[in-house]
Design a protein around this motif. Structure first.
Motif, PDB file in Angstrom:
ATOM      1  N   PHE A  66       0.814  -1.213   0.000  1.00 47.39           N
ATOM      2  CA  PHE A  66       0.000   0.000   0.000  1.00 47.39           C
ATOM      3  C   PHE A  66       0.850   1.267   0.000  1.00 47.39           C
ATOM      4  O   PHE A  66       0.347   2.357  -0.278  1.00 47.39           O
ATOM      5  CB  PHE A  66      -0.924   0.034   1.227  1.00 47.39           C
ATOM      6  N   GLU A  67       2.115   1.138   0.342  1.00 44.87           N
ATOM      7  CA  GLU A  67       2.960   2.317   0.527  1.00 44.87           C
ATOM      8  C   GLU A  67       3.175   3.068  -0.779  1.00 44.87           C
ATOM      9  O   GLU A  67       3.219   2.485  -1.861  1.00 44.87           O
ATOM     10  CB  GLU A  67       4.314   1.903   1.099  1.00 44.87           C
ATOM     11  N   ILE A 104      -2.078  -2.609  -6.209  1.00 44.60           N
ATOM     12  CA  ILE A 104      -2.866  -1.482  -5.697  1.00 44.60           C
ATOM     13  C   ILE A 104      -2.854  -0.355  -6.718  1.00 44.60           C
ATOM     14  O   ILE A 104      -1.789   0.100  -7.158  1.00 44.60           O
ATOM     15  CB  ILE A 104      -2.296  -0.991  -4.350  1.00 44.60           C
ATOM     16  N   SER A 105      -4.039   0.111  -7.092  1.00 44.52           N
ATOM     17  CA  SER A 105      -4.143   1.149  -8.115  1.00 44.52           C
ATOM     18  C   SER A 105      -4.719   2.458  -7.588  1.00 44.52           C
ATOM     19  O   SER A 105      -4.315   3.535  -8.030  1.00 44.52           O
ATOM     20  CB  SER A 105      -5.000   0.655  -9.279  1.00 44.52           C
ATOM     21  N   SER A 123     -13.595  11.509  -5.119  1.00 42.37           N
ATOM     22  CA  SER A 123     -12.606  11.184  -6.140  1.00 42.37           C
ATOM     23  C   SER A 123     -11.639  10.157  -5.585  1.00 42.37           C
ATOM     24  O   SER A 123     -11.245  10.223  -4.422  1.00 42.37           O
ATOM     25  CB  SER A 123     -11.829  12.433  -6.567  1.00 42.37           C
ATOM     26  N   TYR A 124     -11.268   9.206  -6.418  1.00 39.86           N
ATOM     27  CA  TYR A 124     -10.182   8.315  -6.053  1.00 39.86           C
ATOM     28  C   TYR A 124      -8.859   9.064  -6.202  1.00 39.86           C
ATOM     29  O   TYR A 124      -8.770  10.105  -6.854  1.00 39.86           O
ATOM     30  CB  TYR A 124     -10.146   7.093  -6.974  1.00 39.86           C
ATOM     31  N   ALA A 125      -7.830   8.488  -5.609  1.00 44.56           N
ATOM     32  CA  ALA A 125      -6.462   8.962  -5.809  1.00 44.56           C
ATOM     33  C   ALA A 125      -5.664   7.802  -6.395  1.00 44.56           C
ATOM     34  O   ALA A 125      -5.727   6.679  -5.890  1.00 44.56           O
ATOM     35  CB  ALA A 125      -5.844   9.420  -4.492  1.00 44.56           C
ATOM     36  N   ALA A 126      -4.943   8.072  -7.478  1.00 39.75           N
ATOM     37  CA  ALA A 126      -4.202   7.022  -8.180  1.00 39.75           C
ATOM     38  C   ALA A 126      -2.801   6.879  -7.606  1.00 39.75           C
ATOM     39  O   ALA A 126      -2.124   7.869  -7.313  1.00 39.75           O
ATOM     40  CB  ALA A 126      -4.117   7.347  -9.666  1.00 39.75           C
ATOM     41  N   LYS A 127      -2.359   5.625  -7.461  1.00 40.23           N
ATOM     42  CA  LYS A 127      -1.012   5.386  -6.962  1.00 40.23           C
ATOM     43  C   LYS A 127       0.004   5.755  -8.038  1.00 40.23           C
ATOM     44  O   LYS A 127      -0.126   5.355  -9.199  1.00 40.23           O
ATOM     45  CB  LYS A 127      -0.838   3.921  -6.566  1.00 40.23           C
ATOM     46  N   ILE A 128       1.001   6.532  -7.639  1.00 39.80           N
ATOM     47  CA  ILE A 128       2.038   6.959  -8.574  1.00 39.80           C
ATOM     48  C   ILE A 128       3.068   5.844  -8.714  1.00 39.80           C
ATOM     49  O   ILE A 128       3.528   5.294  -7.706  1.00 39.80           O
ATOM     50  CB  ILE A 128       2.730   8.238  -8.070  1.00 39.80           C
TER      51      ILE A 128
END
Length: 693
Positions: A433-434, A493-494, A503-508
């Motif tokens: 998740f980090e 994890i996306s 709003s979702y937040a997208a993993k960079i």
């Protein structure tokens, strides 16, 4: 959506989302239990609110008691200070228990607010009626929820690199994958002589590309709702506003409701006031009817809608405005990042004060526009609905929602808790998740760290929270607010959803290919490649980045505006020397946002390299003006900063919005204020600006 005449660019793109974040200070996970195949299995959750102080745990019943409850709420001094005019209506079991106004229509006449006469802008609650119009056409077999939207766009083809089409259902659930599009300053008309453009023109002038696979992510989307209105117009053959008037308002008897600024509605429109106490001028829109937010209505009219909706779509005279199936579809959550954390139905969304739903199935829709805020919430299982609107942009509505739900539906407190037998994962497994996550609507970042077995630390612009794991992809913070993660098809994890409920937040991505002259080990690589991962840097990776190249004033404004989704301005330039600049529209947008000051001669000098202190001042203005940061000019600076820039530069240093170029000697920070800003330093400034506190 929000608009401010003096800060139009910021408010249309940034403050709308920040207001949402502020109003959504508490998270919730209550939802309607769906049964349709296309819906998600949502589990109702109860709240963490305090024990009930009344015995009205089965909902509002007695009209006098309900009126007394609202009277007491609006008599509070703190509430009076938040709004000078408000209306409410409550329906239950097919009856209107209360429909009442509070305060005065304006401070000049001081005429009392009346539920059936006083008109309010209900902003994004308009989206419910637009979705209802779509569902009417679905009922008639003229539209299918699975239709590719290109079917209704006169041959226009979307820019969509994915094999998945954008459907009508995607529009309804705000899962299109569209790039952000918000109303611009040109969409608001304060001068009666200004002419509005058509709904069609407003759509195709800014049609966004698809930048995420449709159906995989949720982002509150004004453009998607506007496009729904255009499709209603296309399919029905009637102008959007006329369609809604004829097929929704008239059958329901909503004679005071309009999507355009009709004369009788304008004459009865409650006056709103700015922070200085000045009356906000009555404004119109371009196009004149916004499917996503231009509706005006009264409390009495909204009661008629609530009654019909809660009566399986049947109006008082027996007219069917929606089939029971469509009502159910609009009452059911169809997308949820987690079964305990729903996103949207068709037209409604999850309540913001979610910890006060108290185990009840609640759907809601809020609305914000210059001078007005509103909230509509329904408990379909209880046949209960509440509407409130008022003449300010304050969080009164969330306080009312919490007070109402705790008063009438208390007695079912519970927390997000791990299921029996669930074992929180060890820290090494939580490492997946980090990382940093970028909000899809605005680019503010959330940082996630695995800090123990079954625990995460999550930081964003406003807080740093400890969360415990209660399910494989679900965590809860110390206040009882949920955070949910989403996995992609490969199990990686996306997305996450936490502070911003809309709003979702997208993993960079953690690893990014470098530029020929900016390798992974470059001292500015994390900033430069971070912006590239966010899509905020358009430089070609195969070509040199030229990190030490000076940045012009015009180029800085262009990059800065892109970060905050500040749209270009179509208005004439305020400066004499930018007419032929490729950055003219961006510069004018920054002027209208209150971010720029030119020279006394009316010049901006767009091609001159921007000084570091000038860039710091612009960043400082935005962050303090929006409340993202609080001024902290306590850093001791080395000599060399202009007097007018000291507060800005000192604050930027205290906020650590810079790269390794800022050095300390003898307790004084050398910001290099009078040096030209270069590209690598720009990247450091912009990327750190987005980082959590």
């Amino acid at each position: 959506m929000i608009h401010n005449k003096k800060r139009t660019r910021i408010t249309s793109g940034i403050l709308a989302a920040l207001l949402t974040l502020t109003f959504a200070g508490e998270a919730s996970a209550n939802a309607q239990r769906p049964e349709s195949p296309s819906s998600v299995a949502i589990k109702p959750q109860a709240s963490l609110s305090s024990a009930a102080t009344s015995h009205f745990t089965s909902g509002p019943r007695d009209a006098k008691e309900v009126e007394a409850f609202f009277d007491a709420f609006f008599e509070q001094d703190a509430i009076r200070q938040k709004a000078g005019a408000a209306v409410i209506s409550v329906v239950q079991g097919g009856k209107v228990l209360v429909s009442k106004g509070y305060g005065v229509n304006d401070l000049t006449s001081k005429s009392p607010v009346e539920a059936s006469e006083s008109t309010f802008r209900i902003a994004s609650i308009s989206k419910v009626f637009t979705a209802a119009a779509i569902m009417q056409l679905v009922d008639q077999g003229k539209i299918s929820l699975q239709d590719h939207i290109e079917k209704y766009l006169d041959g226009y083809q979307l820019t969509n690199p994915y094999g998945t089409p954008v459907t009508i259902e995607n529009l309804l659930t705000h899962t299109t994958g569209f790039e952000v599009r918000e109303p611009t300053d040109a969409s608001y008309l304060f001068d009666p002589a200004q002419k509005p453009i058509s709904l069609k023109e407003s759509i195709f002038a800014v049609f966004p590309p698809v930048i995420r696979q449709p159906g995989t992510s949720y982002m509150y989307d004004n453009f998607a709702s506007r496009l729904q209105g255009y499709i209603v117009q296309q399919v029905s053959g009637e102008p959007f506003g006329s369609y809604v008037q004829k097929h929704l308002f008239e059958p329901l008897g909503m004679t005071s409701s309009h999507f355009s600024l009709a004369k009788n509605a304008a004459e009865r429109l409650v006056t709103s006031y700015d922070a200085a106490g000045g009356a906000i001028p009555v404004y119109d829109f371009s196009p004149s009817e916004w499917p996503e937010g231009s509706m005006l209505s009264t409390a009495a009219d909204m009661a008629l809608f609530m009654k019909a909706f809660l009566n399986d779509g049947r109006a008082e005279d027996g007219t069917i405005i929606l089939s029971p199936e469509s009502v159910k579809a609009m009452s059911t959550y169809h997308i949820a990042i987690d079964p305990d954390f729903p996103d949207m139905t068709y037209g409604f969304e999850s309540p913001v004060a979610l910890s006060h739903t108290n185990g009840e199935a609640v759907i809601s829709k809020g609305g914000d526009i210059l001078g007005f805020s509103s909230l509509l919430w329904l408990l379909p299982d209880r046949k209960t609905g509440v509407f409130v609107s008022y003449n300010s942009n304050q969080d009164l509505r969330n306080e009312l929602f919490a007070a109402f739900m705790d008063h009438y539906y208390a007695g079912h407190p519970s927390k997000y808790e791990a299921a029996a037998g669930f074992k929180p994962q060890p820290a090494k497994e939580l490492a997946k998740f980090e990382g940093l996550y970028s909000d899809l609507r605005i680019k503010l970042l959330t940082k996630v760290e695995a800090t123990g077995n079954g625990t995460l630390t999550v930081s964003d612009i406003s807080s740093r929270q400890q969360l415990k794991q209660v399910d494989d992809l679900l965590f809860v913070d110390e206040q009882g607010n949920p955070l949910a993660f989403k996995e992609d098809a490969d199990g990686k994890i996306s997305y996450l959803k936490y502070a911003n409920l809309f709003s979702y937040a997208a993993k960079i991505p953690e690893h990014q290919e470098g530029f020929p002259d900016v390798s992974i080990g470059h001292p500015y690589a994390s900033y430069i490649l971070g912006l590239k991962s966010l899509g905020l840097l358009t430089d070609d990776l195969s070509k040199p980045f030229q990190p030490e190249q000076a940045v012009t004033r015009g180029a800085f404004i262009q990059a800065f505006n892109a970060i905050w989704s500040i749209p270009e301005s179509a208005n004439p330039s305020s400066f004499k020397d930018v007419e032929h600049s490729p950055y003219r529209k961006a510069i004018q947008a920054a002027v209208e946002a209150g971010l720029l000051n030119g020279s006394e001669a009316g010049l901006f000098e767009p091609d001159r390299p921007i000084l570091r202190e000038e860039a710091a001042a612009i960043v400082f203005r935005l962050l303090t003006m929006t409340g993202i940061r609080t001024q902290d000019s306590t850093a001791t600076l080395a000599p060399g900063t202009s007097k007018w820039a000291i507060d800005a530069v000192s604050s930027i240093v205290k906020w650590q919005l810079h790269g390794p170029e800022v050095t300390e000697a003898g307790g004084k920070m050398d910001y290099g204020s009078r040096r030209a800003l270069n590209k690598q330093e720009l990247a450091a400034l912009l990327f750190t600006m987005l980082l959590p506190v």
